[in-house]
Design an enzyme around this catalytic site. Structure first.
Site, short mmCIF file in Angstrom:
data_model
loop_
_atom_site.label_atom_id
_atom_site.label_comp_id
_atom_site.label_asym_id
_atom_site.label_seq_id
_atom_site.Cartn_x
_atom_site.Cartn_y
_atom_site.Cartn_z
N GLU A 286 0.82 -1.21 0.00
CA GLU A 286 0.00 0.00 0.00
C GLU A 286 0.85 1.26 0.00
OE1 GLU A 286 -2.66 2.05 -0.79
OE2 GLU A 286 -3.79 0.44 0.16
N ASP A 290 1.17 4.07 -3.01
CA ASP A 290 0.71 5.45 -2.80
C ASP A 290 1.82 6.46 -3.07
OD1 ASP A 290 -1.73 4.40 -2.03
OD2 ASP A 290 -1.37 4.61 0.11
N SER A 535 -7.29 1.54 -4.05
CA SER A 535 -6.06 2.03 -3.42
C SER A 535 -5.20 2.78 -4.43
CB SER A 535 -5.25 0.85 -2.87
OG SER A 535 -5.86 0.29 -1.75
N GLY A 597 -23.92 9.70 -17.19
CA GLY A 597 -24.05 10.52 -16.00
C GLY A 597 -23.51 9.81 -14.77
N ASP A 599 -23.16 7.39 -11.69
CA ASP A 599 -23.66 6.06 -11.34
C ASP A 599 -22.90 5.57 -10.12
OD1 ASP A 599 -21.23 4.47 -12.30
OD2 ASP A 599 -21.83 5.45 -14.17
#
Length: 620
Positions: A286, A290, A535, A597, A599
């Site tokens: 992670e 990032d 992520s 549009g 959703d």
């Protein structure tokens, strides 16, 4: 312990949101055990919260961008003198001496320590120890609690009480602590299909491997920061998740050579440490993801690493909120031991310093690739935390959360039963939290469809993960998304009943927008792997908002803060690529379907940075 006689002057205040899976109630908690009680007092002017946030966030507001000061927030929302007096009087009359009570600086919390016997009599509760059937991990809690009718309107919630974790600690965590880590209920980390990347990918095969160049091409990202001395971008990580500098340099050497040696500015929150003893995908995936993509897309912007929680106890969302807003903390720690890290940590090897309370000015953007299930928290706990995100927006911070990787299901594919509780046999959709809070920006995931190029329309992510999306069971639909969400429900009614999701037409819908979340090339523990998840999406959107803030700061303007009212407005529609294919299956269904549009799979779509930048620059 003999049963107590029920007090007749109390009314039910909260009951557990969900019964825990795989945990058994093993025994009553000893009456002499001491509990760190925290009473969250009802804040003043909460009816003005959304209007105040909109006044500085809606693009048509005359006061757009004129963010509030921290003192403005304190003065506006501090509990009233009557609330403080009423609750204090109740506690003292019930035998909790006034000298035992401590008030937080913001007057938002009253704290005191009390024995289990005292607490059970005070709030008509029964505390039990629960044991996990497989691991033997233990934790405490009560099923419900009550307060007098005369103070009920003055108390938001009491902790520790009904909140219960639903994740099992890893064997490594069990060695360090007998009770479950606060952070283990948080969905952690992206996913990988296990494949290794052995060649440097090119722009031609972005359907198989996503790189920085793929993202720049997909979203027309072309801006070099010039206001790095003023701008701030924070990436939130929870210990023991940590980056490896060697991984960052490996990634930079291949994709951004000028950044080799670049490292984040470590902000240690409650003993947060960038540990290097435990390595591998589960510990580094992670944070490596990032930071590699955030750094690469915002070069040369410095990045603040909000490393939260020590190695022994861990932390939760409330802990980082404490760090950026001193008014959210309480004296001696106001967090919930069953949800949050409690500091100082007196366990062997724990962080023994004071809790991190107001140690950092909120960054202009905070990206969070973690989440939990809404069904595991009570409405009071969720609403209290959600109000804090609104306050950060009022201060000028954009808070981004990944929307989840299990489609309409909760973490691990768990859905809800008819009573709204997590169940392996559940059929009801299980939304995430905190992304269902209407005052954060929820980020879903898309993909370059197999065989397509960066010049073709993306679809909703359906490789390895499915974009989290749906409707909250706690939060009402905010005004800023009412037209978009109502249009979806009216023109593209989902083929599901009220037994499967909150189809009232009045619920908060999520995500708000999306970005690519499939096939990312990430250096993890010394090798390139393919990574999937929302992520990936959150730090990419956070990078684009950071670049927009850079341009605004260079023009003498402020940060954009809470972006949802802008991205849902008609003016901004043209700045997003509408995603119209793909779904987010889960709970034994195909889930919702992407369409024209907004959703509940990909939100309003993916950003076109080149179109988005001038729109935000045109705002005051």
């Amino acid at each position: 312990m003999p049963s107590r006689q029920r007090r007749t002057d109390l009314v039910l205040h909260e009951k557990r949101a969900a019964e825990p899976l795989d945990w058994v109630r093993s025994r009553r908690l000893e009456p002499t055990a001491v509990l760190p009680m925290r009473l969250g007092l009802t804040q003043s002017n909460m009816d003005k919260l959304e209007d105040m946030l909109m006044s500085v966030s809606h693009p048509l507001s005359p006061s757009y961008g004129k963010h509030f000061s921290p003192q403005d927030i304190v003065d506006t929302f501090a509990p009233s003198d009557e609330t403080v007096a009423r609750v204090t009087e109740w506690l003292v009359q019930s035998g909790i001496g006034k000298e035992r009570l401590r008030m937080s600086p913001s007057k938002g919390w009253i704290a005191f320590n009390a024995t289990v016997e005292e607490v059970e009599d005070l709030i008509d509760a029964e505390y039990h120890v629960y044991t996990h059937e497989e691991s033997g991990a233990e934790q405490i809690g009560c099923h419900s609690y009550s307060v007098p009718e005369s103070v009920r309107s003055h108390i938001d919630l009491i902790k520790p009480t009904v909140h219960f974790l639903h994740r099992v600690p890893t064997p490594d965590q069990l060695q360090k602590r007998a009770f479950e880590r606060p952070s283990t209920h948080i969905r952690t980390g992206p996913k990988t299909d296990g494949s290794k990347v052995t060649i440097t990918p090119s722009l031609e095969n972005c359907d198989e491997t996503i790189t920085l160049d793929c993202l720049r091409a997909l979203y027309s990202i072309d801006h070099t920061p010039v206001s790095t001395d003023k701008n701030t971008f924070g990436i939130l990580e929870f210990t023991p998740q940590a980056f490896l500098q060697s991984d960052l340099d490996m990634f930079f050497a291949n994709f951004s050579p000028s950044q080799v040696g670049t490292k984040p500015i470590l902000i240690s929150i409650d003993g947060g440490v960038d540990q290097t003893n435990d390595t591998g995908f589960n510990f580094n995936g992670e944070s490596d993801l990032d930071l590699q993509y955030a750094f690469g897309l915002t070069n040369p912007q410095p990045i603040l690493l909000l490393q939260t929680g020590d190695l022994v106890e861990g932390a939760s969302f409330n802990n980082w909120l404490d760090a950026v807003d001193g008014t959210f903390c309480t004296f001696e720690g106001g967090d919930d031991p069953t949800q949050d890290g409690i500091y100082p940590d007196n366990l062997p090897g724990g962080f023994d310093g004071p809790e991190s309370c107001g140690i950092l000015t909120p960054p202009f953007v905070v990206s969070t690739s973690y989440g939990s299930d809404e069904g595991t928290v009570t409405a009071a706990y969720a609403q209290r935390q959600c109000a804090e995100y609104a306050k950060l927006g009022m201060l000028g911070t954009t808070v981004l959360y990944s929307s989840g990787d299990d489609g309409v299901a909760g973490n691990g594919g768990i859905c809800l039963n008819a009573n709204g509780q997590p169940s392996r046999n559940g059929k009801r959709f299980s939304p995430d939290f905190p992304v269902t809070c209407p005052f954060v920006t929820a980020v879903g995931a898309t993909q370059v469809n197999p065989g397509s190029t960066v010049n073709d329309p993306e679809g909703a992510c359906e490789q390895v993960i499915f974009s989290g999306g749906g409707f909250s069971n706690i939060f009402a639909m905010p005004d800023y998304q009412a037209a978009a969400v109502t249009s979806f429900l009216t023109n593209h009614p989902p083929p599901f009943t009220s037994a499967q999701f909150n189809n009232s037409g009045k619920a908060r819908g999520f995500p708000d927008l999306s970005a690519n979340g499939a096939n990312y090339v990430v250096a993890v523990a010394g090798e390139f792997v393919r990574v999937f998840g929302t992520s990936c999406s959150s730090p990419v959107v956070g990078s684009m908002i950071t670049l927009i803030n850079d341009a605004r700061l260079a023009a003498g303007k402020g940060s954009v803060g809470f972006i949802n009212p802008a991205i849902y407005s008609d003016t901004f529609t043209s700045a997003f690529h509408d995603i119209t294919t793909g779904g987010n299956q889960g709970c034994g269904t195909p889930g919702f379907t992407s369409t024209e549009g907004w959703d509940p799979v990909t939100g309003v779509g993916t950003p076109n940075f080149t179109a988005l930048l001038p729109l935000f620059l045109d705002l005051p």
